[in-house]
Design a protein around this motif. Structure first.
Motif, PDB file in Angstrom:
ATOM      1  N   ALA A  56       0.842  -1.197   0.000  1.00  0.00           N
ATOM      2  CA  ALA A  56       0.000   0.000   0.000  1.00  0.00           C
ATOM      3  C   ALA A  56       0.875   1.243   0.000  1.00  0.00           C
ATOM      4  O   ALA A  56       1.933   1.270   0.627  1.00  0.00           O
ATOM      5  CB  ALA A  56      -0.916   0.007   1.225  1.00  0.00           C
ATOM      6  N   ILE A  57       0.428   2.266  -0.719  1.00  0.00           N
ATOM      7  CA  ILE A  57       1.150   3.527  -0.835  1.00  0.00           C
ATOM      8  C   ILE A  57       0.196   4.658  -0.496  1.00  0.00           C
ATOM      9  O   ILE A  57      -0.929   4.696  -0.989  1.00  0.00           O
ATOM     10  CB  ILE A  57       1.701   3.717  -2.259  1.00  0.00           C
ATOM     11  N   LEU A  58       0.662   5.584   0.331  1.00  0.00           N
ATOM     12  CA  LEU A  58      -0.129   6.748   0.719  1.00  0.00           C
ATOM     13  C   LEU A  58       0.389   7.980  -0.013  1.00  0.00           C
ATOM     14  O   LEU A  58       1.590   8.214  -0.079  1.00  0.00           O
ATOM     15  CB  LEU A  58      -0.039   6.969   2.232  1.00  0.00           C
ATOM     16  N   PHE A  59      -0.536   8.763  -0.565  1.00  0.00           N
ATOM     17  CA  PHE A  59      -0.195   9.994  -1.272  1.00  0.00           C
ATOM     18  C   PHE A  59      -0.766  11.193  -0.525  1.00  0.00           C
ATOM     19  O   PHE A  59      -1.633  11.053   0.337  1.00  0.00           O
ATOM     20  CB  PHE A  59      -0.757   9.957  -2.701  1.00  0.00           C
ATOM     21  N   GLU A  60      -0.285  12.374  -0.867  1.00  0.00           N
ATOM     22  CA  GLU A  60      -0.747  13.601  -0.233  1.00  0.00           C
ATOM     23  C   GLU A  60      -2.184  13.942  -0.606  1.00  0.00           C
ATOM     24  O   GLU A  60      -2.898  14.558   0.172  1.00  0.00           O
ATOM     25  CB  GLU A  60       0.167  14.772  -0.610  1.00  0.00           C
ATOM     26  N   SER A  61      -2.606  13.564  -1.825  1.00  0.00           N
ATOM     27  CA  SER A  61      -3.968  13.878  -2.266  1.00  0.00           C
ATOM     28  C   SER A  61      -4.550  12.713  -3.053  1.00  0.00           C
ATOM     29  O   SER A  61      -3.822  11.851  -3.554  1.00  0.00           O
ATOM     30  CB  SER A  61      -3.973  15.140  -3.135  1.00  0.00           C
ATOM     31  N   LYS A  62      -5.847  12.724  -3.174  1.00  0.00           N
ATOM     32  CA  LYS A  62      -6.559  11.703  -3.941  1.00  0.00           C
ATOM     33  C   LYS A  62      -6.165  11.769  -5.416  1.00  0.00           C
ATOM     34  O   LYS A  62      -6.022  10.751  -6.077  1.00  0.00           O
ATOM     35  CB  LYS A  62      -8.070  11.909  -3.780  1.00  0.00           C
ATOM     36  N   GLU A  63      -5.944  12.981  -5.915  1.00  0.00           N
ATOM     37  CA  GLU A  63      -5.573  13.167  -7.319  1.00  0.00           C
ATOM     38  C   GLU A  63      -4.220  12.538  -7.615  1.00  0.00           C
ATOM     39  O   GLU A  63      -4.034  11.896  -8.650  1.00  0.00           O
ATOM     40  CB  GLU A  63      -5.559  14.657  -7.684  1.00  0.00           C
ATOM     41  N   ASP A  64      -3.244  12.718  -6.699  1.00  0.00           N
ATOM     42  CA  ASP A  64      -1.927  12.102  -6.873  1.00  0.00           C
ATOM     43  C   ASP A  64      -2.040  10.581  -6.877  1.00  0.00           C
ATOM     44  O   ASP A  64      -1.384   9.904  -7.667  1.00  0.00           O
ATOM     45  CB  ASP A  64      -0.964  12.546  -5.773  1.00  0.00           C
ATOM     46  N   ALA A  65      -2.882  10.040  -6.007  1.00  0.00           N
ATOM     47  CA  ALA A  65      -3.086   8.592  -5.943  1.00  0.00           C
ATOM     48  C   ALA A  65      -3.690   8.067  -7.243  1.00  0.00           C
ATOM     49  O   ALA A  65      -3.260   7.043  -7.769  1.00  0.00           O
ATOM     50  CB  ALA A  65      -3.981   8.237  -4.762  1.00  0.00           C
ATOM     51  N   GLU A  66      -4.672   8.780  -7.772  1.00  0.00           N
ATOM     52  CA  GLU A  66      -5.316   8.361  -9.016  1.00  0.00           C
ATOM     53  C   GLU A  66      -4.347   8.424 -10.197  1.00  0.00           C
ATOM     54  O   GLU A  66      -4.341   7.532 -11.049  1.00  0.00           O
ATOM     55  CB  GLU A  66      -6.550   9.210  -9.277  1.00  0.00           C
ATOM     56  N   LYS A  67      -3.514   9.470 -10.251  1.00  0.00           N
ATOM     57  CA  LYS A  67      -2.511   9.573 -11.325  1.00  0.00           C
ATOM     58  C   LYS A  67      -1.549   8.397 -11.278  1.00  0.00           C
ATOM     59  O   LYS A  67      -1.228   7.797 -12.308  1.00  0.00           O
ATOM     60  CB  LYS A  67      -1.710  10.879 -11.189  1.00  0.00           C
ATOM     61  N   TYR A  68      -1.083   8.070 -10.091  1.00  0.00           N
ATOM     62  CA  TYR A  68      -0.148   6.960  -9.926  1.00  0.00           C
ATOM     63  C   TYR A  68      -0.804   5.643 -10.350  1.00  0.00           C
ATOM     64  O   TYR A  68      -0.189   4.835 -11.041  1.00  0.00           O
ATOM     65  CB  TYR A  68       0.332   6.877  -8.479  1.00  0.00           C
TER      66      TYR A  68
END
Length: 116
Positions: A72-84
């Motif tokens: 699992a990877i945590l991102f600063e924002s939902k948008e960054d997570a979706e891009k990844y």
């Protein structure tokens, strides 16, 4: 008036249920690590690097005796997570899923423990 109160009560129950369902995922790497360790997993957590935009950190959890594992990877924002997730749809742990700021993949039991 009675119909209005019934509608209001149903709406409030729906809101509370929605909050309860979405509040199950951990909010930080430390909380996720503790949660998975409590569920009996061996956890290896790692901190931010420059590999991906908005990357906060992540972890790999394994329960070898049960044959369960996840990443699992945590991102600063939902948008960054979706891009990844768009760029990385499959991993050695399986198909990538996005929920909020988390991107994760793994076995069904490990993901269930993570979301619980």
């Amino acid at each position: 008036m009675k119909k209005f109160l019934r509608t209001l009560c149903i709406a409030l129950v729906a809101i509370v249920t929605g909050v309860a369902i979405t509040a199950c995922k951990p909010g930080s790497i430390e909380k996720a690590e503790a949660k998975m360790e409590k569920a009996g997993y061996t956890v290896l957590a790692y901190d931010a690097s420059d590999d991906a935009e908005g990357f906060v950190g992540g972890f790999i959890a394994m329960d070898i005796s049960a044959g369960e594992s996840m990443c699992a990877i945590l991102f600063e924002s939902k948008e960054d997570a979706e891009k990844y997730a768009e760029l990385n749809t499959k991993t050695e742990y399986g198909e990538v899923k996005v929920e909020g700021k988390w991107v994760f993949a793994g076995s069904e039991g490990a993901i269930k423990a993570f979301k619980k």
